[in-house]
Design an enzyme around this catalytic site. Structure first.
Site, short mmCIF file in Angstrom:
data_model
loop_
_atom_site.label_atom_id
_atom_site.label_comp_id
_atom_site.label_asym_id
_atom_site.label_seq_id
_atom_site.Cartn_x
_atom_site.Cartn_y
_atom_site.Cartn_z
N GLU A 27 0.86 -1.20 0.00
CA GLU A 27 0.00 0.00 0.00
C GLU A 27 0.88 1.23 0.00
OE1 GLU A 27 -2.72 0.42 3.26
OE2 GLU A 27 -3.54 -1.60 3.05
N GLU A 71 -13.85 5.29 -0.58
CA GLU A 71 -14.77 4.36 0.08
C GLU A 71 -15.44 5.06 1.26
OE1 GLU A 71 -12.87 0.32 0.55
OE2 GLU A 71 -11.18 1.42 -0.32
N LYS A 82 -15.23 3.56 5.11
CA LYS A 82 -13.98 3.37 5.86
C LYS A 82 -14.01 4.25 7.11
CE LYS A 82 -9.90 2.93 4.27
NZ LYS A 82 -9.62 1.60 4.83
N GLU A 122 -9.35 8.94 5.41
CA GLU A 122 -9.49 7.53 5.02
C GLU A 122 -10.50 7.34 3.89
OE1 GLU A 122 -7.97 4.68 5.90
OE2 GLU A 122 -6.54 5.78 7.13
#
Length: 364
Positions: A285, A336, A339, A345
């Site tokens: 990541e 998203e 999250k 985030e």
């Protein structure tokens, strides 16, 4: 294309007719091939070292077939999944995309204690999709040490062993590698990079993991976020964004112009201290948020700058491993909305849920 071929000057002899016909045919075929390549998108011209993390923590995301088609259209050849979602795995059949599939942290204890469960997991989530899905890695747990998931840390090593045994029983050892993903919380010292070492507290977790990787030839998955380091220190943004125009860190004979390399090399130094310098690091990541906080640096422009430079940089390797490309997965495919914690985030995506780019980026 046909009209351009038809306007060629007329030949004056039979032999020149034949030669000119062949010449024109080559020109036309070349144009046809180029047109066909353009029509298929830039998949074949994608960066072979760069993949994307495809998370599913959103209630407004496109369907897996739509998401996988988007990935292919952008020339992305690798994808990291956090769970073996059946819809996503089915969408990946016969795409040629290399898959890094995760084992949920919640499954670690049972995988560690029950070999039959591990064999069943491999049967349901791996063997059932072969050979149509190109599995490259099974990542057993994500950021277990140094997070709220640390209650599972003792199970990571045994779980990796059982998953490997299940893979081996199917004759897939060496074809699908078993590993785990860690982040910089495992480090006791990371500066300068040559002094990198795992912390004493992380040692009971890392030593069996590293031994397993040495024994099986698998890489260590490492989540690398210069964004969070910069957020904590608020020093030298160009160094974090790959835009420094001169050396920033002098470490013996090594010179560093970006924080990403320094972080990766500090972990290579830690592996060397365990006698495991041969273990390769895969960056599982890395990314930069485009919003979520009014801090002046979690911006679309900085996210675009970081990720574009990351794509261009990883083929070069690091100062400790020059010329050795770093396989890297950008976090993440989509913003998203589920999250947690809410904030940055939810803004690491390259694309909005409607598949519109958050910012332009060239993956080639």
């Amino acid at each position: 294309m046909a009209s351009s071929c038809a306007t060629m000057a007329q030949p004056k002899t039979i032999s020149s007719i034949n030669l000119l016909f062949m010449y024109v045919l080559l020109i036309c075929l070349g144009g046809r091939i180029a047109t066909m390549a353009a029509a298929t998108g830039d998949y074949e011209n994608g960066n072979e070292h760069v993949g994307v993390c495809y998370g599913l923590l959103g209630n407004n995301l496109p369907s897996p077939p739509e998401a996988i088609q988007l990935i292919r259209s952008k020339g992305i050849r690798k994808v990291r999944l956090y769970d073996p979602d059946a819809g996503v795995l089915n969408a990946l059949r016969n795409t040629g995309i290399q898959v890094n599939v995760g084992v949920s942290n919640d499954d670690l204890k049972r995988l560690a204690e029950d070999l039959d469960f591990a064999k069943d997991w491999v049967q349901r989530h791996i063997l059932a999709y072969l050979p149509e899905v190109d599995f490259r890695y099974i990542t057993v747990g994500n950021e277990v040490f140094g997070t709220t998931a640390e209650v599972h840390a003792q199970y990571v090593g045994p779980a990796m062993g059982h998953v490997y045994d299940a893979i081996s029983s199917a004759g897939l050892q060496g074809k699908i590698m078993v590993t785990t993903a860690v982040h910089m919380a495992v480090m006791g010292t990371s500066y300068p990079p040559s002094a990198g070492s795992f912390s004493d507290r992380a040692a009971p977790f890392m030593r069996p993991v590293v031994k397993f990787l040495v024994d099986t030839g698998a890489p260590l998955m490492l989540n690398v976020y210069p964004y969070f380091t910069y957020k904590g220190m608020r020093q030298n943004l160009p160094y974090a964004l790959f835009t420094a125009n001169s050396d920033v860190v002098y470490d013996g004979q090594l010179r560093y112009r970006n924080l990403f390399d320094a972080m990766v090399d500090s972990v290579y130094s830690a592996l060397e201290r365990y006698g495991a310098g041969q273990v390769r690091i895969v960056v599982s990541e890395s990314g930069w948020p485009s919003g979520g906080e009014n801090d002046g640096f979690s911006t679309i422009e900085n996210a675009r700058t970081y990720n574009q430079n990351l794509v261009r940089h990883v083929a070069q390797g690091t100062p400790k491993r020059p010329g050795t490309p770093i396989e890297t997965y950008i976090f993440a495919l989509f913003n998203e909305n589920q999250k947690t914690p809410q904030g940055t985030e939810n803004h690491f995506g390259l694309f909005y849920p409607n598949m519109v780019p958050v910012y332009p980026i060239d993956f080639s």
